[in-house]
Design an enzyme around this catalytic site. Sequence first.
Site, PDB file in Angstrom:
ATOM      1  N   GLY A 161       0.880  -1.138   0.073  1.00 26.54           N
ATOM      2  CA  GLY A 161       0.112  -0.053   0.129  1.00 26.54           C
ATOM      3  C   GLY A 161       0.991   1.345   0.039  1.00 26.54           C
ATOM      4  O   GLY A 161       2.061   1.169   0.447  1.00 26.54           O
ATOM      5  N   CYS A 182       6.102  -0.047   7.714  1.00 25.49           N
ATOM      6  CA  CYS A 182       5.889   1.118   6.782  1.00 25.49           C
ATOM      7  C   CYS A 182       6.885   1.320   5.866  1.00 25.49           C
ATOM      8  O   CYS A 182       8.008   1.273   6.362  1.00 25.49           O
ATOM      9  CB  CYS A 182       5.258   2.188   7.739  1.00 25.49           C
ATOM     10  SG  CYS A 182       4.947   3.702   6.764  1.00 25.49           S
ATOM     11  N   HIS A 188      -4.086   1.524   7.785  1.00 24.42           N
ATOM     12  CA  HIS A 188      -2.848   2.140   7.705  1.00 24.42           C
ATOM     13  C   HIS A 188      -2.712   3.055   6.746  1.00 24.42           C
ATOM     14  O   HIS A 188      -2.178   4.141   7.057  1.00 24.42           O
ATOM     15  CB  HIS A 188      -1.843   0.860   7.535  1.00 24.42           C
ATOM     16  CG  HIS A 188      -0.174   1.348   7.454  1.00 24.42           C
ATOM     17  ND1 HIS A 188       0.769   1.081   8.237  1.00 24.42           N
ATOM     18  CD2 HIS A 188       0.416   2.144   6.300  1.00 24.42           C
ATOM     19  CE1 HIS A 188       1.759   1.448   7.827  1.00 24.42           C
ATOM     20  NE2 HIS A 188       1.851   2.248   6.638  1.00 24.42           N
ATOM     21  N   GLU A 189      -3.371   2.888   5.721  1.00 27.14           N
ATOM     22  CA  GLU A 189      -3.040   4.099   4.494  1.00 27.14           C
ATOM     23  C   GLU A 189      -3.882   5.329   4.599  1.00 27.14           C
ATOM     24  O   GLU A 189      -3.712   6.265   4.441  1.00 27.14           O
ATOM     25  CB  GLU A 189      -3.481   3.365   2.965  1.00 27.14           C
ATOM     26  CG  GLU A 189      -2.218   2.147   2.629  1.00 27.14           C
ATOM     27  CD  GLU A 189      -0.985   2.414   2.687  1.00 27.14           C
ATOM     28  OE1 GLU A 189      -0.420   3.466   2.588  1.00 27.14           O
ATOM     29  OE2 GLU A 189       0.003   1.474   3.407  1.00 27.14           O
ATOM     30  N   HIS A 244      -2.181   7.398   7.147  1.00 24.61           N
ATOM     31  CA  HIS A 244      -1.301   8.243   6.346  1.00 24.61           C
ATOM     32  C   HIS A 244      -1.825   9.548   6.113  1.00 24.61           C
ATOM     33  O   HIS A 244      -1.168  10.728   6.061  1.00 24.61           O
ATOM     34  CB  HIS A 244      -0.649   7.660   5.175  1.00 24.61           C
ATOM     35  CG  HIS A 244       0.525   6.716   5.318  1.00 24.61           C
ATOM     36  ND1 HIS A 244       1.697   7.169   6.098  1.00 24.61           N
ATOM     37  CD2 HIS A 244       0.746   5.269   5.190  1.00 24.61           C
ATOM     38  CE1 HIS A 244       2.710   6.239   6.113  1.00 24.61           C
ATOM     39  NE2 HIS A 244       2.054   5.117   5.846  1.00 24.61           N
TER      40      HIS A 244
END
Length: 210
Positions: free
Chosen positions: A78, A129, A171-172, A175
């Site tokens: 990702g 990451c 997670h994305e 961000h």
Amino acid sequence: MAQHETDQQEINDGFVVDTENTEEREQAYRERGTARPITVVGNPVLHKECKDVTEFDDKLAALIDDMFASQRAAEGVGLAANQIGVDLKVFVYDCPDDEGVRHVGVVCNPVLEELSQEERNLDEANEGCLSVPTAYAELARPDYAVVRGQDAEGNPVKVRGTGYFARCLQHETDHLYGRLYIDRLSKRDRKDALKQMAEGTPRYETVPND
Ligand code: ZN
């Protein structure tokens, strides 16, 4: 067979189908694009909320191509736009779910849906990451996620994930709101992750911090 097809239709109802022609689609994106170096923790673009996408034009399409090229070059599952230094709410993904099924797609302006109590089961697993190169840490997250947003043309989309893909969607999205997974760790685990990063050498090109 008929029963199976009925189930599939219900399962896909309202959700984007991101499991078909994954190899061809991912390859087409990345071959049009150019891999760019990855920003790392400390770069200001990673630590603030990105701007909403408002223009669904050729420039956005070119950015998405570059994101797929960068994701592949860095061997990520990702990638968020600010990880290649672009302050826009876009992420791409190429990630297997808990059944090993590959999902490939893009989401602009993502918003995570709140889960009901029954849907919310925490899964503790290792997370890493590209912007915290060579570091990994255990982090508990819900094992199911639904993200609403828009595709590259501005049409509304809804993406659903399980297992590792659910983790990726969370997670994305994090961000694009200026949040790294290490920001969700205990002080001690965060420090340990940063130490792993300091001691390691990334396998891909990164943007040096000033
Ligand atoms: Zn990341």
